[in-house]
Design an enzyme around this catalytic site. Structure first.
Site, PDB file in Angstrom:
ATOM      1  N   SER A 190       0.831  -1.200   0.000  1.00  0.00           N
ATOM      2  CA  SER A 190       0.000   0.000   0.000  1.00  0.00           C
ATOM      3  C   SER A 190       0.864   1.248   0.000  1.00  0.00           C
ATOM      4  CB  SER A 190      -0.929   0.015   1.221  1.00  0.00           C
ATOM      5  OG  SER A 190      -0.177  -0.044   2.423  1.00  0.00           O
TER       6      SER A 190
ATOM      7  N   LYS B 131       5.925  11.612  -0.260  1.00  0.00           N
ATOM      8  CA  LYS B 131       6.403  11.144   1.035  1.00  0.00           C
ATOM      9  C   LYS B 131       6.848   9.684   0.999  1.00  0.00           C
ATOM     10  CE  LYS B 131       3.784  14.371   3.868  1.00  0.00           C
ATOM     11  NZ  LYS B 131       2.878  14.549   5.027  1.00  0.00           N
ATOM     12  N   GLU B 132       6.387   8.947   0.017  1.00  0.00           N
ATOM     13  CA  GLU B 132       6.788   7.547  -0.162  1.00  0.00           C
ATOM     14  C   GLU B 132       7.397   7.431  -1.555  1.00  0.00           C
ATOM     15  OE1 GLU B 132       3.300   5.509   2.567  1.00  0.00           O
ATOM     16  OE2 GLU B 132       2.931   5.874   0.448  1.00  0.00           O
TER      17      GLU B 132
ATOM     18  N   ASP C 242      -3.357   4.693  -3.369  1.00  0.00           N
ATOM     19  CA  ASP C 242      -4.560   5.410  -2.946  1.00  0.00           C
ATOM     20  C   ASP C 242      -4.558   6.859  -3.404  1.00  0.00           C
ATOM     21  OD1 ASP C 242      -6.918   4.556  -1.750  1.00  0.00           O
ATOM     22  OD2 ASP C 242      -6.492   5.609   0.116  1.00  0.00           O
TER      23      ASP C 242
ATOM     24  N   LYS D 136      -9.698   5.717   4.550  1.00  0.00           N
ATOM     25  CA  LYS D 136      -8.232   5.737   4.571  1.00  0.00           C
ATOM     26  C   LYS D 136      -7.625   4.401   4.146  1.00  0.00           C
ATOM     27  CE  LYS D 136      -8.253   9.283   8.192  1.00  0.00           C
ATOM     28  NZ  LYS D 136      -9.724   9.319   8.353  1.00  0.00           N
ATOM     29  N   LYS D 137      -6.597   3.950   4.879  1.00  0.00           N
ATOM     30  CA  LYS D 137      -5.864   2.746   4.485  1.00  0.00           C
ATOM     31  C   LYS D 137      -6.735   1.500   4.571  1.00  0.00           C
ATOM     32  CE  LYS D 137      -1.811  -0.054   5.664  1.00  0.00           C
ATOM     33  NZ  LYS D 137      -0.622  -0.212   6.554  1.00  0.00           N
TER      34      LYS D 137
ATOM     35  N   ASP E  68       3.957  -2.659   4.073  1.00  0.00           N
ATOM     36  CA  ASP E  68       4.067  -1.247   3.739  1.00  0.00           C
ATOM     37  C   ASP E  68       5.018  -1.090   2.564  1.00  0.00           C
ATOM     38  OD1 ASP E  68       2.316  -0.549   5.701  1.00  0.00           O
ATOM     39  OD2 ASP E  68       3.848   0.033   7.169  1.00  0.00           O
TER      40      ASP E  68
ATOM     41  N   ASP F  69      -5.352  -1.703  12.296  1.00  0.00           N
ATOM     42  CA  ASP F  69      -4.667  -2.984  12.373  1.00  0.00           C
ATOM     43  C   ASP F  69      -4.965  -3.704  13.686  1.00  0.00           C
ATOM     44  OD1 ASP F  69      -3.399  -1.040  13.799  1.00  0.00           O
ATOM     45  OD2 ASP F  69      -1.440  -1.276  12.858  1.00  0.00           O
TER      46      ASP F  69
END
Length: 1018
Positions: A260, A266-267, A296, A487-488, A512, A720
């Protein structure tokens, strides 16, 4: 076999010489090592190793012959009419003329060396040696070599308990410390300080809460265990030629790997691409592995980076298979400081590595240049479209442009079409929260049989290397205004549905974007638990999180080893570890909200009464389901609303069946027959892909159980923990898989600000759990008592920050007032303090021994517990209360996965100081404590009657606070003492305010005041 058949007795009435082996285990049970059924193996005494059955054949030499009346004092028992047929069958002599071999020596003992010489060094029959006289052992005797090659049933996993020499003292010391704390708190409450009742009362309340918090944290650690896997047994059962698998194809179940990501800024796409490459090169049957990435943000940069990664995977993955590369993340592999040629035996390795390194450098340049490439492409296409639009507008408006004429600046793909996701210049239908669903199968299903490569002058020589790649898909769910996308958790549920349509692997591994495969065998390690006996009751396998790029001193406890190597191992001895968001392999059927095939219920005050759970499902109660606590409606209903997709609904029983363990032993329950998963997957077609696109639409979850009973649970920033809790609440159990070589590795924020914001998000989620229907106080009876305590501690620990902050101010208040929390440092108080400290140290040392962590890591964890508790945890409690009682939603920024800009210093981020409001409380504690030390020491020195006892008590606890705050102070100092200006301003303001406040409350009166009598001022 000869030992299991009925035999005739000799003249003495004794049974023949069948050899039976048994042993007594450490627990006292009798284990049979032969195939005889004489030893009773039924009942509760049978264990995991009770099914290792084999027979040992012993040659009938004179040393092991049964004594009979026909045998002489020195003769051998080679023949005779009274010898049974079974004895003849076990004879190792080629002729009857062998009496000289069996004659005893002058000492009366059998001459074994002479026997070996005269028998031409024949050893009889067995698994070590087999002699070529099959007419005697095969045709006549009925014993062949295949009898010895019949391998026993082997378990795939093994539970390794902690040594009793460590665990027993550990449990005893916890009990001792609990008793001492009870007496200490009783003594504290019975002995107030009349000179400072307010100080005594606050300290007693805080200490009582700390004792309660310590008890919640220690109780779940009473039964830590370790586990190991047997990959050789896994290979023998699922990947070797057998009667049920004549072709030798893999009979392992399919695995879908989810990655994801949400923001390429940022990633970084290069980090995500390296993660995908490590997944594609994982050591698992290629046709059984599928990879998915959820973007996303719908960014074209991520999309094209994944396309570049798949093209590079065509050479990187075969290179890893050819030379057995570890790790299979190219960036991490080429960054290793060790010798790359170690244990490499192929002569072309150096040449291949040099070539693939050059290819990877070119790949990195292409990835880093993608933003500029995309921008130039879009400018070119937009300029061309602007010319066309301008000419059409002029034609329609009589040769002149209308005043409101504008041309949209679209984002273009390489084939000249509009990007359906988020544009570089967002517009309607093309922004982060408003774009169409995208699903692109970038790498189709591989062939069922290996495809071997060949020599290539432009590439590497992949002769004899399988060059297939696993299936890979890019997924970006549809987003529209007015929908809650959750969201996630919502993105993960979209991938669950899409993957069920495309590949439907019975197991799902989620990672991740910065967590990559450090151990290519990690999937097989997890599958061992799922496919072992009792694996059908396991909902997920949690791997520990390991991190790279952490500063050597681990200033902010980023490794978190106390949790991952201590608490999680202990939970594995209960009902299983909690789900921590990444590095977790799920059973798809359990993720759908169904119950385990078998479960237990625990009743009684401490859950001491265990009984099988009733499989009859309860009916849903009327009313709002979300408002009903779990003890009234305990989330035990079977989910029914999966959506309108028929293909998805039909995939559920298939995933359940394929996820069952192998029924290769009578003890395996709810298993599938061997060879059931050998059929190749059908190729994808257009209707199937279209259905996968439909299930990721934003309206699909309307009026369904998604997010409530099915998939990742909505309503919490720590989805989670809630998702794992719901599975445990239904009776499932989880397993903690610690591999010898780390399974996965990732990055963690080493900057103080980023670290505190990460902790803030976790703590806020815990507060939400405590005030929701997921509070373990309302759990079902299928949750074990100590597991319930562990989940209760998850929701409770942020509230400790309230008492911690108050307690950290007590040393300063004690120094300001000249009083202490007790009336005097008497023997009783010092004795209690010493014993409590010593028991805590002993417990910590024993915990270090069974968990494998170091004392330095233990101390770093304690320091950051105070830092995080006085900053992030306190703010989390406030935010959680505002959300629960005022309905104020909380938004969090995504944790940055990018490295520092200073390439010469990989720890540049560590010294970067970014001011945040989370610094206020711990900074105030430090400044106030330092001022209190100065004031307290000065007042005592110049006092007429100095109170040294109160001063030493206050100084001791003040230094205790400052020692715990030391990493925070280093974080504020920055690189080479470059402290931000706001720190000086804040410190100066606090110093002035506190000094003025002290002088106002306690004005100087000629030195007669012994100290600050706060009790008279409040």
């Amino acid at each position: 076999m000869a030992t299991s058949k009925n035999k005739k007795s000799t003249n003495t009435g004794e049974s023949p010489q069948g050899v039976k082996f048994t042993r007594r285990t450490a627990s006292g049970r009798i284990v049979s090592l032969s195939r005889d059924d004489d030893v009773d193996m039924s009942g509760d005494q049978s264990g995991q190793n009770d099914y290792i059955n084999y027979t040992v054949m012993m040659p009938p030499t004179p040393d092991n012959q049964p004594s009979t009346e026909s045998q002489g004092g020195g003769g051998g028992g080679g023949g005779g009419n009274d010898v049974s047929k079974a004895d003849k069958r076990m004879s190792v002599m080629k002729s009857m003329n062998n009496k000289s071999m069996l004659l005893r020596s002058q000492t009366g003992d059998f001459d074994h060396n002479r026997w070996l010489f005269e028998s031409k060094a024949k050893y009889g029959i067995g698994s070590a040696f087999w002699q070529d006289d099959g007419d005697r052992y095969g045709a006549d005797g009925g014993v062949t070599m295949s009898d010895f090659m019949d391998k026993p049933w082997k378990p795939l996993t093994r539970k390794i308990p902690v040594k009793s020499s460590i665990l027993s003292p550990y449990r005893f010391l916890i009990l001792v410390r609990l008793v001492i704390l009870f007496f200490f708190l009783g003594w504290r409450w019975r002995n107030p300080n009349p000179d400072a009742m307010w100080l005594w009362g606050i300290s007693c309340v805080c200490e009582s809460w700390f004792a309660f918090s310590w008890l919640l944290d220690s109780l779940p650690k009473l039964n830590p265990i370790n586990r190991s896997t047997d990959l050789v047994a896994l290979h023998e059962k699922f990947e070797q030629v057998s009667p049920s698998n004549p072709t030798g194809r893999s009979d392992l179940p399919g695995v879908d790997v989810f990655v994801s990501t949400a923001d390429p800024d940022k990633e970084p796409p290069l980090v995500t691409a390296n993660t995908i490459l490590s997944i594609m090169a994982a050591n698992y049957p290629i046709e059984k592995l599928s990879a998915y990435i959820s973007d996303d943000g719908g960014a074209i940069l991520t999309f094209e980076a994944m396309a570049e990664a798949i093209r590079f995977a065509e050479v990187w993955v075969p290179f890893c298979r050819k030379h057995d590369i570890e790790p299979r993340n190219p960036d991490s592999y080429f960054s290793l400081k060790t010798d790359p040629t170690k244990n490499k035996k192929r002569t072309d390795f150096v040449k291949d590595r040099r070539w693939i390194k050059r290819e990877y450098d070119e790949f990195k340049v292409r990835i880093n240049g993608l933003p500029e490439t995309i921008r130039k492409r879009c400018d070119m296409y937009n300029h061309r479209e602007a010319i066309k639009e301008r000419s059409l507008a002029k034609e329609k408006n009589g040769g002149s442009l209308p005043p409101d004429f504008q041309v949209e600046k679209a984002t273009w793909m390489a084939d000249g079409t509009h990007w359906p996701g988020t544009w570089l210049n967002p517009t309607a239908d093309h922004s982060k929260g408003d774009h169409a669903g995208i699903l692109q199968v970038m790498c189709k299903f591989p062939e069922p049989d290996p495809v071997m490569g060949g020599p290539d002058e432009k590439r590497l020589d992949f002769s004899g290397v399988d060059i297939r790649l696993p299936m890979f898909s890019y997924v970006s769910r549809e987003k529209r205004p007015g929908f809650d996308h959750n969201k996630k958790a919502g993105a993960m549920n979209g991938m669950v549905r899409a993957s069920a349509i495309l590949s439907n692997g019975p197991f799902i591994l989620n990672l991740d974007c910065d967590h990559y495969f450090y151990n290519s065998m990690a999937i097989k390690e997890g599958i061992c638990f799922m496919m072992d006996r009792g694996g059908d009751r396991i909902c997920y396998i949690q791997f520990p999180q390991r991190f790279e790029g952490i500063d050597p001193s681990d200033r902010y406890a980023n490794h978190n080893t106390v949790f991952f190597d201590g608490s999680m191992r202990a939970l594995d001895g209960l009902q299983g570890p909690v789900y921590v968001g990444t590095g977790c392999m799920f059973r798809r059927y359990a993720l759908y909200g169904f119950h385990p095939p078998r479960a237990n219920e625990y009743t009684g005050v401490f859950g001491q009464n265990k009984s099988p759970a009733d499989n009859i499902q309860t009916k849903p109660m009327p009313g709002d389901e979300d408002a009903q606590p779990l003890n009234v409606h305990p989330d035990l209903d079977v989910p029914k609303k999966f959506g309108d997709s028929t293909l998805f609904t039909e995939s559920i029983p298939v995933a359940e069946y394929q996820g069952r363990p192998l029924a290769d032993h009578i003890s395996v329950k709810n298993g599938r027959p061997p060879g059931a998963l050998l059929t190749p997957r059908p190729p994808l077609d257009a209707p199937t892909v279209a259905e996968a696109v439909a299930v990721i639409s934003c309206w699909y979850e309307d009026n369904t159980d998604w997010g409530g009973k099915i998939g990742w649970i909505y309503g919490s920033v720590t989805e989670d923990v809630v998702t794992g809790y719901r599975m445990h609440n239904r009776g499932w159990r989880s397993v903690y898989c610690v591999t010898k070589r780390d399974a996965f590795r990732g990055t963690a924020p080493i900057n103080l600000t980023d670290r505190l914001h990460q902790v803030l998000r976790w703590a806020t989620g815990s507060v939400e759990i405590f005030f929701s229907r997921n509070n373990p106080l309302f759990a079902t009876r299928r949750l074990k008592f100590l597991q319930r305590i562990a989940y209760l501690n998850v929701g409770f620990y942020p509230f400790t920050s309230i008492f911690l902050v108050i307690y950290c101010f007590l040393p300063a208040l004690s120094l300001f007032s000249g009083q202490f929390i007790v009336q005097g440092l008497n023997i009783a108080f010092l004795t209690y303090l010493l014993v409590i400290t010593l028991t805590l140290c002993c417990i910590s040392i024993l915990e270090v021994r069974w968990s494998g962590i170091s004392l330095e890591e233990f101390w770093r964890n304690e320091q950051f517990w105070v830092i995080g508790g006085s900053s992030a945890h306190l703010v989390a409690v406030i935010q959680g209360l505002l959300k629960v009682f005022a309905g104020i939603e909380i938004s969090f920024t995504l944790t940055s996965k990018s490295a520092g800009e200073d390439e010469d210093d990989i720890y540049a981020e560590l010294y970067l100081v970014k001011w945040t409001s989370l610094f206020i409380v711990p900074l105030t504690i430090i400044i106030v404590t330092l001022l209190a030390i100065v004031i307290g020491v000065s007042r005592t020195i110049y006092s007429v009657i100095p109170q040294w006892t109160q001063l030493f008590g206050g100084l001791f606890f003040a230094f205790w606070v400052l020692c715990h705050m030391y990493p925070f102070v280093k974080g504020l100092m920055g690189r080479r003492g470059r402290v931000p200006t706001i720190i000086y301003v804040w410190a100066g303001l606090l110093s002035i305010v506190i000094s003025l406040l002290y002088v106002t409350i306690n004005p100087p009166d000629g030195g007669n005041n012994e100290g600050l009598d706060l009790s008279s001022n409040f």
